[in-house]
Design a protein around this motif. Sequence first.
Motif, mmCIF file in Angstrom:
data_model
loop_
_atom_site.group_PDB
_atom_site.id
_atom_site.type_symbol
_atom_site.label_atom_id
_atom_site.label_comp_id
_atom_site.label_asym_id
_atom_site.label_seq_id
_atom_site.Cartn_x
_atom_site.Cartn_y
_atom_site.Cartn_z
ATOM 1 N N PRO A 58 0.812 -1.227 0.000
ATOM 2 C CA PRO A 58 0.000 0.000 0.000
ATOM 3 C C PRO A 58 0.840 1.271 0.000
ATOM 4 O O PRO A 58 0.423 2.295 -0.559
ATOM 5 C CB PRO A 58 -0.827 -0.129 1.292
ATOM 6 N N LEU A 59 2.024 1.220 0.618
ATOM 7 C CA LEU A 59 2.899 2.394 0.607
ATOM 8 C C LEU A 59 3.355 2.713 -0.814
ATOM 9 O O LEU A 59 3.422 3.885 -1.208
ATOM 10 C CB LEU A 59 4.107 2.157 1.515
ATOM 11 N N LEU A 60 3.666 1.687 -1.598
ATOM 12 C CA LEU A 60 4.076 1.901 -2.982
ATOM 13 C C LEU A 60 2.937 2.510 -3.791
ATOM 14 O O LEU A 60 3.160 3.384 -4.640
ATOM 15 C CB LEU A 60 4.515 0.582 -3.616
ATOM 16 N N VAL A 61 1.700 2.091 -3.521
ATOM 17 C CA VAL A 61 0.543 2.603 -4.260
ATOM 18 C C VAL A 61 0.364 4.102 -4.023
ATOM 19 O O VAL A 61 0.239 4.886 -4.968
ATOM 20 C CB VAL A 61 -0.740 1.837 -3.860
ATOM 21 N N VAL A 62 0.348 4.519 -2.761
ATOM 22 C CA VAL A 62 0.147 5.943 -2.472
ATOM 23 C C VAL A 62 1.368 6.766 -2.883
ATOM 24 O O VAL A 62 1.239 7.907 -3.354
ATOM 25 C CB VAL A 62 -0.203 6.160 -0.978
ATOM 26 N N ALA A 63 2.571 6.191 -2.747
ATOM 27 C CA ALA A 63 3.788 6.901 -3.150
ATOM 28 C C ALA A 63 3.849 7.086 -4.662
ATOM 29 O O ALA A 63 4.463 8.040 -5.153
ATOM 30 C CB ALA A 63 5.025 6.149 -2.667
ATOM 31 N N ALA A 64 3.207 6.188 -5.410
ATOM 32 C CA ALA A 64 3.171 6.326 -6.867
ATOM 33 C C ALA A 64 2.452 7.606 -7.273
ATOM 34 O O ALA A 64 2.887 8.329 -8.178
ATOM 35 C CB ALA A 64 2.481 5.111 -7.483
#
Length: 342
Positions: A58-64
Amino acid sequence: MNKQSSYEKDLRSIKLKRFLSDNAILVIWVIFFAASLIFVEGFASAYNIKNYFANCAPLLVVAAGLTIVTLNGGIDFSTTSVISLVSTISAYILVKTALADTVWAIIVAILVGFGIGAVVGVINGLAISGLKMPSFVATLATKLIFSGVAVWFGSVYYDKVSLSGLPAGFTALGGKGGPFWIPLVIAALIFMLIQWLLSKTVFGRRVYAIGVNPNTARVSGMPVRKTIFYEFLISGLLASLAGLMYTAKNRAGITTLGDDMFVNIVGSVVIGGTSPAGGFGSMKKTLYGVLFLTLLSTILNMLSVPYTLYDVIKGVFVLIAAGLELVTREMNIRAAAKAAKV
């Protein structure tokens, strides 16, 4: 023959320096990961490794989403409020409405979650591209507003600050109550989508161009305002997806879920090598930042580092990693110049 050998040696040296400069945080992550497997008790267990990568998703998703905004030289503080509000509202739909315990509850909760992200993204986009407000001001305002709405909603409709009892069909989005790899697949798809969007489309070229020099991009005929609007819309949508994934992972709606996440979100983007000034960076670099920061958090938790020192240690490593990224970027520039001479 000696001249040829010297040329090949210089070329190999240049390629190595360019690789290290382009992948500095990845190299650091590999070293830390290997050391953790050896020296941190319990880190090498299958459960912990699965949990580590599940935390990355989920961190990668929002950081994208923030990566796109940052490439434009902007910032989006509202991502954390979207995560909190999506968690609060989606859990309420899943547990306390007439749709509870039905597949329709899951569908409606997901759609409403994306709707929240879209609304916040549209407000940010219109304020920044239409009213020409600085992204710092606009997104800070929406962060305060929607974080407040999440807390208010929870205080009225929740018995506590959290609401549990979410169905397994929904918690599978976070790797709970279903295959652990579902959030990893979601994150991988988002990574490939944003990577393609930035590297293979006209929109991506506009994002980089506007980040380098918005005035030049405007004079060149690029739709600067429209591009900025879509950037914040995408950021809002990806923050809402991350909110759904975090809620599923925690198996509960939490009114303050995103409050402490902004350091990790923006840290993942900046540490990876995306310039806050805009125009330089990539999804690959953000992925490196996510892997490194999540690993650092995991190590500190497993070593039972006191909470009072947690942020201090994390901040020191973040500062070192970011400084190293700047040094290696300079190495990359010099290596490119030398390659041109060779």
